[in-house]
Design a protein around this motif. Structure first.
Motif, PDB file in Angstrom:
ATOM      1  N   ASP A 187       0.875  -1.177   0.000  1.00  0.00           N
ATOM      2  CA  ASP A 187       0.000   0.000   0.000  1.00  0.00           C
ATOM      3  C   ASP A 187       0.913   1.228   0.000  1.00  0.00           C
ATOM      4  N   GLY A 219       7.153   0.712 -13.261  1.00  0.00           N
ATOM      5  CA  GLY A 219       6.007   0.110 -12.583  1.00  0.00           C
ATOM      6  C   GLY A 219       5.679   0.820 -11.289  1.00  0.00           C
ATOM      7  N   LEU A 220       6.712   1.187 -10.527  1.00  0.00           N
ATOM      8  CA  LEU A 220       6.488   1.918  -9.280  1.00  0.00           C
ATOM      9  C   LEU A 220       5.909   3.288  -9.571  1.00  0.00           C
ATOM     10  N   THR A 258      -5.650   5.354 -15.237  1.00  0.00           N
ATOM     11  CA  THR A 258      -6.023   6.396 -14.289  1.00  0.00           C
ATOM     12  C   THR A 258      -6.307   7.682 -15.044  1.00  0.00           C
ATOM     13  N   ALA A 280      -1.251   6.190 -10.048  1.00  0.00           N
ATOM     14  CA  ALA A 280      -2.594   5.664  -9.793  1.00  0.00           C
ATOM     15  C   ALA A 280      -3.055   5.973  -8.378  1.00  0.00           C
ATOM     16  N   ALA A 281      -2.111   5.987  -7.423  1.00  0.00           N
ATOM     17  CA  ALA A 281      -2.447   6.294  -6.031  1.00  0.00           C
ATOM     18  C   ALA A 281      -2.464   7.797  -5.757  1.00  0.00           C
ATOM     19  N   GLY A 304       1.230   1.134 -15.577  1.00  0.00           N
ATOM     20  CA  GLY A 304       0.469   0.656 -14.429  1.00  0.00           C
ATOM     21  C   GLY A 304      -1.010   0.740 -14.696  1.00  0.00           C
ATOM     22  N   PRO A 305      -1.802   0.795 -13.633  1.00  0.00           N
ATOM     23  CA  PRO A 305      -3.256   0.830 -13.789  1.00  0.00           C
ATOM     24  C   PRO A 305      -3.714   2.073 -14.542  1.00  0.00           C
ATOM     25  N   SER A 345       2.261   2.996 -10.425  1.00  0.00           N
ATOM     26  CA  SER A 345       1.441   2.748  -9.238  1.00  0.00           C
ATOM     27  C   SER A 345       1.309   4.003  -8.386  1.00  0.00           C
TER      28      SER A 345
END
Length: 234
Positions: free
Chosen positions: A149, A172-173, A208, A179-180, A205-206, A176
């Motif tokens: 998380d 990738g980080l 968004t 996205a967060a 990543g995801p 993420s």
């Protein structure tokens, strides 16, 4: 033009008066984040000075485990002049190293751990192995049940006094973190290269919603371009 002095560069990449997560990446003019699998092939005049300055002014450097392995990170040891700048500005001599790893597939003998001037932190999750040898060379912070998380990890770093965070990847980080909704600033170096090939972009990543950025500066040295984008304050 990109300044050459340490203080002048620090003024271009200042510590902020609020908690912030700054991201630093380099890419080719056609968007490649690596050459032959590594970022080193993109480097050019001025890049190392910006890279070192961003590390100098941060409280903690946050990097994904895959990047630590691929780029063969060694100990986070600043140059003597950078350490002097930090202590003169009331900071610890060395920034804190923070590695994000869900699997804890890390080598405790790698210099990033074995030669660390400060005990690193590894952000992981509660389902990660409990008997990892990394626990002997780093502080493990478990945030999230089956995946890291990142928002909780950033909050945990803030609680430890590390409020000026610098992320060096990997893609990738960064994806993420986007996205967060954790990224406050992007420092992007554009190398004057057409790299082609299979290299990816600086973030994946995801899906968004896009986040608007404001251009804080655009600096050059020879043909290298140094961009600093910030998130507009609401």
């Amino acid at each position: 033009m990109l300044p050459s002095g340490r203080d002048e560069l620090a003024g271009r990449y200042p510590r902020l008066d609020r908690p912030a997560l700054r991201v630093n990446f380099i890419a080719s003019a056609d968007g490649a984040v690596t050459v032959d699998g590594l970022s080193a092939g993109l480097q050019g005049p001025g890049d190392k000075e910006v890279f070192d300055t961003l590390r100098m002014v941060c409280d903690a450097l946050v990097v994904a485990a895959g990047t630590v392995r691929a780029e063969r990170y060694d100990a986070l040891r600043s140059a003597p002049e950078d350490r002097m700048w930090r202590t003169a500005h009331g900071l610890p001599e060395f920034p804190l190293m923070v590695i994000v790893s869900g699997s804890l597939d890390l080598d405790p003998a790698q210099l990033v751990f074995s030669d660390a001037p400060r005990r690193p932190i590894v952000l992981t999750h509660r389902a990660a192995p409990r008997d990892s040898p990394i626990a002997e060379v780093a502080e493990l912070i478990r945030v999230g049940d089956e995946a890291v998380d990142l928002a909780a990890g950033v909050a945990a770093l803030h609680e430890r006094g590390a409020t000026q965070l610098l992320c060096e990847g990997g893609p990738g980080l960064l994806g993420s973190m986007i996205a967060a909704d954790l990224v406050d600033e992007l420092c992007l170096t554009v190398a004057p290269l057409l790299a082609g090939g299979p290299a990816g972009r600086i973030a994946h990543g995801p899906a968004t919603a896009p986040r608007r950025l404001a251009l804080a500066h655009a600096l050059t040295r020879e043909d290298m371009l140094f961009l600093r984008y910030t998130r507009p304050r609401v």
